[in-house]
Write an enzyme that holds these catalytic residues in place. Sequence first.
Site, short mmCIF file in Angstrom:
data_model
loop_
_atom_site.label_atom_id
_atom_site.label_comp_id
_atom_site.label_asym_id
_atom_site.label_seq_id
_atom_site.Cartn_x
_atom_site.Cartn_y
_atom_site.Cartn_z
N ALA A 169 -6.55 -1.95 0.29
CA ALA A 169 -4.89 -2.22 0.57
C ALA A 169 -3.78 -1.66 0.20
O ALA A 169 -3.13 -1.40 -0.44
CB ALA A 169 -4.68 -3.96 -0.04
N PHE B 10 5.57 -0.46 -10.15
CA PHE B 10 5.59 -1.35 -9.25
C PHE B 10 3.87 -1.77 -8.88
O PHE B 10 3.77 -0.51 -8.46
CB PHE B 10 6.30 -0.90 -7.84
CG PHE B 10 6.57 -1.04 -7.03
CD1 PHE B 10 7.43 -2.24 -6.90
CD2 PHE B 10 6.11 -1.21 -5.75
CE1 PHE B 10 7.61 -2.82 -5.49
CE2 PHE B 10 5.90 -1.73 -4.62
CZ PHE B 10 6.68 -2.49 -4.08
N ALA B 11 2.91 -2.89 -8.89
CA ALA B 11 2.28 -3.00 -9.07
C ALA B 11 2.11 -3.81 -6.94
O ALA B 11 1.48 -5.64 -7.55
CB ALA B 11 1.72 -3.28 -9.96
N LEU B 12 1.27 -3.08 -6.28
CA LEU B 12 1.10 -3.31 -5.33
C LEU B 12 -0.28 -3.07 -4.28
O LEU B 12 -1.00 -4.39 -4.74
CB LEU B 12 2.56 -2.88 -3.70
CG LEU B 12 2.53 -3.75 -2.82
CD1 LEU B 12 1.97 -5.03 -2.46
CD2 LEU B 12 3.21 -2.49 -1.63
N GLY C 106 14.85 1.07 -0.26
CA GLY C 106 15.27 2.42 -0.89
C GLY C 106 14.38 2.78 -1.63
O GLY C 106 14.73 3.90 -1.78
N GLU D 274 4.02 5.48 -1.27
CA GLU D 274 5.28 4.91 -0.64
C GLU D 274 5.09 4.09 0.38
O GLU D 274 6.30 4.60 1.57
CB GLU D 274 6.40 5.36 -1.27
CG GLU D 274 6.93 5.28 -2.22
CD GLU D 274 7.97 4.39 -3.14
OE1 GLU D 274 8.41 4.29 -2.32
OE2 GLU D 274 8.61 4.87 -4.69
N GLY D 275 4.41 4.83 1.01
CA GLY D 275 3.86 4.64 2.79
C GLY D 275 3.46 6.29 3.37
O GLY D 275 4.45 6.73 2.77
N THR D 276 2.28 6.05 3.77
CA THR D 276 2.45 7.22 4.24
C THR D 276 2.56 7.69 5.96
O THR D 276 2.97 6.58 6.20
CB THR D 276 0.12 7.18 4.64
OG1 THR D 276 0.23 6.45 5.96
CG2 THR D 276 -0.99 7.23 3.93
N ILE E 211 -1.45 2.80 -9.32
CA ILE E 211 0.24 3.12 -9.54
C ILE E 211 1.17 3.25 -10.56
O ILE E 211 0.36 4.13 -11.82
CB ILE E 211 -0.09 1.51 -10.75
CG1 ILE E 211 -0.73 0.40 -9.68
CG2 ILE E 211 1.53 0.91 -10.93
CD1 ILE E 211 -0.32 -0.08 -8.61
#
Length: 380
Positions: free
Chosen positions: A130, A123-125, A241, A364-366, A157
């Site tokens: 950013a 998953f490359a975000l 998820g 996955e979000g601090t 990643i």
Amino acid sequence: MELRFTQEQEETRRRSRQFAITEISPIVPWMERHEAFPGDLLRKMGPLGLLGLPIPKQWGGQGLDFIAYTAALNEISKVSAAVGVILSVHTSVGTLPILRYGNDEQRERYVRRLATGEALGAFALTEHGAGSDAASIRTTAVREDGHYVLNGTKLFITNAGAADVYVTFAVTDATRGPGGITAFIVDKESEGFQIGKSEKKMGLHGSNTCELHFDNVKIPVSQRIGGEGEGFSIAMGSLDGGRIGIGAQALGIAQAALELMLGHFPVKRSSAGKRPRKFAPEHAEIARLAAKTEAARLLVYRAAGLRQEGKPCTREASMAKMVASDTAVEAAGAAVRLLGMAGCLEQSPAERLFRDAKVTQIYEGTNEIHRIVISNQLLR
Ligand code: CAA
């Protein structure tokens, strides 16, 4: 309310635990020492269906529900949080976005291979500057004839290098903020796509973390997931998820730390050898952490249950990830502390759990971001 698994969920949990003990546990020291990706292990997991647990049978998966998948991740992470994150990223954010938001042609071409383990997903975000503010990514995708041309760099990643398929987010309209982001499927063989620097991490040895470079990478329009501008919602919906998976991984770390402490501090006889020593301070600490771990367990499986029912779970996923990861860090720290020097030795299980736990508060979000997500949900 008792958290009770169905027979199928319990069977998945039991099989995953067995697999973790017999196949993963023996290679953990090797992964730790060499920081080596467990390719052979994943080649065993594919045929056993472990790489496609919540994917419908129609698309090559096991057709199991999200709770069964969460239980499998939880059991595997008790033994190796590194294998836990490889599996979580592959499934939750590497495969499910294509299943949920893609079309049948994409499901046939990609989901089937991902679910059977023929291919690994990523998953490359995230990009430089950013990470938390995901809407400010700068990788661009410019449409030309029947394809888009992608340019930019992604950072941190998971599974990069080992993965074959990258769910990638890029800006198609810089004037529209989050509404200008679009999702794409990028094959590792795409011309101009390169794996960059591989990061050395304090924990999760064996799980890859690399940069990705896109240098005029041509992606056919048929590999766009959803419509132009739908990418940010796809990323956030997928992360709902994914964060449950990270919650299950962190829960596994906390549970493993508790098991270590319980093994080290059984109810001992007093020095006189007559009566059990009932009120050792270590027991009070273990009790406190056991209660927190149980709370994390309920949050993780409640979020998984909502996800399974197709109900909104943004708030619950954030709560589960935040509480489970904070508990993992606390429990692993306590394991090192209570085991004393034995817990500080390089490659002792406590030391590994301690190093592995920290990043669960960050990726996955601090947890700071999760507090914002939860408060936004409460206040809206
Ligand atoms: N589901 C679906 N759509 C959603 C959504 C969700 N949960 N949350 C937001 N959206 C959509 C909405 O359509 C929203 O538009 P509306 O205003 O019409 O509702 C749009 O996105 C924009 O939402 P926000 O205004 O809330 O967006 P924001 O720019 O303020 O960002 C944020 C919110 C929560 C901070 C977000 O940037 C974020 O989650 N940051 C953390 C990023 C992250 O988790 N990265 C993980 C990388 S992957 C990883 O770590 C894997 C690994 O290695 C283990």
